[in-house]
Design a protein around this motif. Sequence first.
Motif, PDB file in Angstrom:
ATOM      1  N   ILE A  78       0.875  -1.174   0.000  1.00 39.93           N
ATOM      2  CA  ILE A  78       0.000   0.000   0.000  1.00 39.93           C
ATOM      3  C   ILE A  78       0.911   1.223   0.000  1.00 39.93           C
ATOM      4  O   ILE A  78       1.698   1.417   0.915  1.00 39.93           O
ATOM      5  CB  ILE A  78      -0.940   0.029   1.227  1.00 39.93           C
ATOM      6  CG1 ILE A  78      -1.804  -1.231   1.277  1.00 39.93           C
ATOM      7  CG2 ILE A  78      -1.788   1.300   1.226  1.00 39.93           C
ATOM      8  CD1 ILE A  78      -2.782  -1.396   0.138  1.00 39.93           C
ATOM      9  N   ARG A  79       0.802   2.037  -1.035  1.00 41.06           N
ATOM     10  CA  ARG A  79       1.675   3.203  -1.171  1.00 41.06           C
ATOM     11  C   ARG A  79       1.078   4.473  -0.565  1.00 41.06           C
ATOM     12  O   ARG A  79       1.788   5.308  -0.038  1.00 41.06           O
ATOM     13  CB  ARG A  79       1.976   3.469  -2.646  1.00 41.06           C
ATOM     14  CG  ARG A  79       2.802   2.408  -3.325  1.00 41.06           C
ATOM     15  CD  ARG A  79       4.216   2.927  -3.538  1.00 41.06           C
ATOM     16  NE  ARG A  79       5.071   1.938  -4.121  1.00 41.06           N
ATOM     17  CZ  ARG A  79       5.532   1.967  -5.361  1.00 41.06           C
ATOM     18  NH1 ARG A  79       5.169   2.945  -6.171  1.00 41.06           N
ATOM     19  NH2 ARG A  79       6.336   1.026  -5.789  1.00 41.06           N
ATOM     20  N   HIS A  80      -0.243   4.620  -0.677  1.00 41.95           N
ATOM     21  CA  HIS A  80      -0.866   5.874  -0.242  1.00 41.95           C
ATOM     22  C   HIS A  80      -2.362   5.642  -0.079  1.00 41.95           C
ATOM     23  O   HIS A  80      -2.973   4.926  -0.858  1.00 41.95           O
ATOM     24  CB  HIS A  80      -0.620   6.953  -1.311  1.00 41.95           C
ATOM     25  CG  HIS A  80      -1.291   8.257  -1.051  1.00 41.95           C
ATOM     26  ND1 HIS A  80      -0.852   9.155  -0.110  1.00 41.95           N
ATOM     27  CD2 HIS A  80      -2.397   8.816  -1.603  1.00 41.95           C
ATOM     28  CE1 HIS A  80      -1.645  10.212  -0.099  1.00 41.95           C
ATOM     29  NE2 HIS A  80      -2.580  10.036  -0.989  1.00 41.95           N
ATOM     30  N   THR A  81      -2.930   6.247   0.955  1.00 43.02           N
ATOM     31  CA  THR A  81      -4.386   6.252   1.108  1.00 43.02           C
ATOM     32  C   THR A  81      -4.828   7.686   1.329  1.00 43.02           C
ATOM     33  O   THR A  81      -4.063   8.509   1.832  1.00 43.02           O
ATOM     34  CB  THR A  81      -4.854   5.386   2.300  1.00 43.02           C
ATOM     35  OG1 THR A  81      -4.329   5.920   3.501  1.00 43.02           O
ATOM     36  CG2 THR A  81      -4.437   3.936   2.141  1.00 43.02           C
ATOM     37  N   GLN A  82      -6.039   7.957   0.929  1.00 46.02           N
ATOM     38  CA  GLN A  82      -6.600   9.299   1.080  1.00 46.02           C
ATOM     39  C   GLN A  82      -8.083   9.143   1.350  1.00 46.02           C
ATOM     40  O   GLN A  82      -8.764   8.389   0.646  1.00 46.02           O
ATOM     41  CB  GLN A  82      -6.371  10.084  -0.208  1.00 46.02           C
ATOM     42  CG  GLN A  82      -6.770  11.533  -0.148  1.00 46.02           C
ATOM     43  CD  GLN A  82      -6.376  12.233  -1.437  1.00 46.02           C
ATOM     44  OE1 GLN A  82      -5.250  12.133  -1.895  1.00 46.02           O
ATOM     45  NE2 GLN A  82      -7.335  12.930  -2.025  1.00 46.02           N
ATOM     46  N   GLY A  83      -8.587   9.848   2.356  1.00 44.27           N
ATOM     47  CA  GLY A  83      -9.997   9.705   2.707  1.00 44.27           C
ATOM     48  C   GLY A  83     -10.233   8.308   3.263  1.00 44.27           C
ATOM     49  O   GLY A  83      -9.314   7.627   3.697  1.00 44.27           O
ATOM     50  N   GLY A  84     -11.482   7.897   3.260  1.00 43.59           N
ATOM     51  CA  GLY A  84     -11.809   6.549   3.702  1.00 43.59           C
ATOM     52  C   GLY A  84     -11.987   6.387   5.188  1.00 43.59           C
ATOM     53  O   GLY A  84     -12.071   5.274   5.685  1.00 43.59           O
ATOM     54  N   GLY A  85     -12.062   7.512   5.917  1.00 46.66           N
ATOM     55  CA  GLY A  85     -12.273   7.443   7.355  1.00 46.66           C
ATOM     56  C   GLY A  85     -13.733   7.202   7.697  1.00 46.66           C
ATOM     57  O   GLY A  85     -14.592   7.111   6.819  1.00 46.66           O
ATOM     58  N   ALA A  86     -14.004   7.133   8.976  1.00 45.90           N
ATOM     59  CA  ALA A  86     -15.359   6.824   9.453  1.00 45.90           C
ATOM     60  C   ALA A  86     -16.414   7.790   8.922  1.00 45.90           C
ATOM     61  O   ALA A  86     -17.521   7.384   8.596  1.00 45.90           O
ATOM     62  CB  ALA A  86     -15.379   6.819  10.977  1.00 45.90           C
ATOM     63  N   GLY A  87     -16.092   9.071   8.784  1.00 50.51           N
ATOM     64  CA  GLY A  87     -17.060  10.044   8.310  1.00 50.51           C
ATOM     65  C   GLY A  87     -17.006  10.312   6.817  1.00 50.51           C
ATOM     66  O   GLY A  87     -17.733  11.160   6.314  1.00 50.51           O
ATOM     67  N   ASP A  88     -16.140   9.610   6.109  1.00 50.37           N
ATOM     68  CA  ASP A  88     -15.965   9.843   4.672  1.00 50.37           C
ATOM     69  C   ASP A  88     -16.892   8.978   3.830  1.00 50.37           C
ATOM     70  O   ASP A  88     -17.310   7.902   4.253  1.00 50.37           O
ATOM     71  CB  ASP A  88     -14.519   9.554   4.255  1.00 50.37           C
ATOM     72  CG  ASP A  88     -13.521  10.508   4.875  1.00 50.37           C
ATOM     73  OD1 ASP A  88     -13.886  11.673   5.119  1.00 50.37           O
ATOM     74  OD2 ASP A  88     -12.379  10.084   5.111  1.00 50.37           O
ATOM     75  N   CYS A 144     -12.133  19.869   0.369  1.00 50.81           N
ATOM     76  CA  CYS A 144     -11.137  18.822   0.568  1.00 50.81           C
ATOM     77  C   CYS A 144     -10.653  18.314  -0.790  1.00 50.81           C
ATOM     78  O   CYS A 144     -11.463  18.026  -1.682  1.00 50.81           O
ATOM     79  CB  CYS A 144     -11.701  17.673   1.397  1.00 50.81           C
ATOM     80  SG  CYS A 144     -10.421  16.525   1.919  1.00 50.81           S
ATOM     81  N   PRO A 145      -9.336  18.152  -0.969  1.00 46.12           N
ATOM     82  CA  PRO A 145      -8.813  17.689  -2.251  1.00 46.12           C
ATOM     83  C   PRO A 145      -9.143  16.227  -2.566  1.00 46.12           C
ATOM     84  O   PRO A 145      -8.941  15.784  -3.686  1.00 46.12           O
ATOM     85  CB  PRO A 145      -7.301  17.895  -2.121  1.00 46.12           C
ATOM     86  CG  PRO A 145      -7.027  17.990  -0.673  1.00 46.12           C
ATOM     87  CD  PRO A 145      -8.278  18.521  -0.044  1.00 46.12           C
ATOM     88  N   CYS A 146      -9.687  15.473  -1.609  1.00 47.72           N
ATOM     89  CA  CYS A 146     -10.032  14.072  -1.895  1.00 47.72           C
ATOM     90  C   CYS A 146     -11.304  13.959  -2.719  1.00 47.72           C
ATOM     91  O   CYS A 146     -11.643  12.881  -3.194  1.00 47.72           O
ATOM     92  CB  CYS A 146     -10.159  13.262  -0.599  1.00 47.72           C
ATOM     93  SG  CYS A 146     -11.703  13.506   0.309  1.00 47.72           S
ATOM     94  N   GLY A 147     -12.035  15.088  -2.887  1.00 50.94           N
ATOM     95  CA  GLY A 147     -13.235  15.061  -3.718  1.00 50.94           C
ATOM     96  C   GLY A 147     -14.506  14.718  -2.976  1.00 50.94           C
ATOM     97  O   GLY A 147     -15.540  14.468  -3.589  1.00 50.94           O
ATOM     98  N   SER A 148     -14.467  14.707  -1.656  1.00 48.47           N
ATOM     99  CA  SER A 148     -15.648  14.329  -0.877  1.00 48.47           C
ATOM    100  C   SER A 148     -16.756  15.375  -0.929  1.00 48.47           C
ATOM    101  O   SER A 148     -17.904  15.083  -0.625  1.00 48.47           O
ATOM    102  CB  SER A 148     -15.258  14.093   0.578  1.00 48.47           C
ATOM    103  OG  SER A 148     -14.870  15.316   1.191  1.00 48.47           O
ATOM    104  N   GLY A 149     -16.387  16.636  -1.266  1.00 46.68           N
ATOM    105  CA  GLY A 149     -17.361  17.715  -1.253  1.00 46.68           C
ATOM    106  C   GLY A 149     -17.451  18.416   0.098  1.00 46.68           C
ATOM    107  O   GLY A 149     -18.158  19.407   0.244  1.00 46.68           O
ATOM    108  N   LYS A 150     -16.719  17.912   1.086  1.00 47.62           N
ATOM    109  CA  LYS A 150     -16.707  18.516   2.410  1.00 47.62           C
ATOM    110  C   LYS A 150     -15.566  19.521   2.511  1.00 47.62           C
ATOM    111  O   LYS A 150     -14.633  19.503   1.712  1.00 47.62           O
ATOM    112  CB  LYS A 150     -16.496  17.446   3.477  1.00 47.62           C
ATOM    113  CG  LYS A 150     -17.580  16.400   3.522  1.00 47.62           C
ATOM    114  CD  LYS A 150     -17.238  15.360   4.568  1.00 47.62           C
ATOM    115  CE  LYS A 150     -18.269  14.246   4.581  1.00 47.62           C
ATOM    116  NZ  LYS A 150     -17.907  13.222   5.546  1.00 47.62           N
TER     117      LYS A 150
END
Length: 160
Positions: A78-88, A144-150
């Motif tokens: 696993i090289r990188h993760t972004q977002g994916g937390g409990a509230g994402d 947020c740069p992850c694209g979540s819209g938040k």
Amino acid sequence: MAECYCRSGREFDACCAPYLAGQAAPTPEALMRSRYSAFATGQIDYLEETLLPETRHDFEKEQARQWAENSEWTGLEIRHTQGGGAGDENGIVEFVAHYRMAGKDQVHHETSSFKKRDGRWWYVDGIMGSLPRTTVKVGRNDPCPCGSGKKFKKCCGAAA
């Protein structure tokens, strides 16, 4: 007990086995690891079942089966993760899958997108290689740069 195929350092029964048996993966990374383990164990139905339902029409089951059966799966990085937390609701995982095919070591480098729907993570799609990463400073109130819209402070910046 055997080490998990995904090379998490945990035993298979305590890592990917519960997800392959039907338990929902709690994060995009856990889902990615379990999908790798599905390739390693030939559980092709799991690969299809963990796709976001509206994307399943593109899944080529026989091609996936042949790739799984004709490869020796040697590890996941696993090289990188972004977002994916409990509230994402969205997450990204960049990974490198290592395998051996026809006696030659191979790699599959992908950046995958995941979506949470009804409390469950789904694989959406992937691009080969890594996403370009920039060092642009993100303000707490910026999107947020992850694209979540938040806002950043309510998403990936919440832990910062």
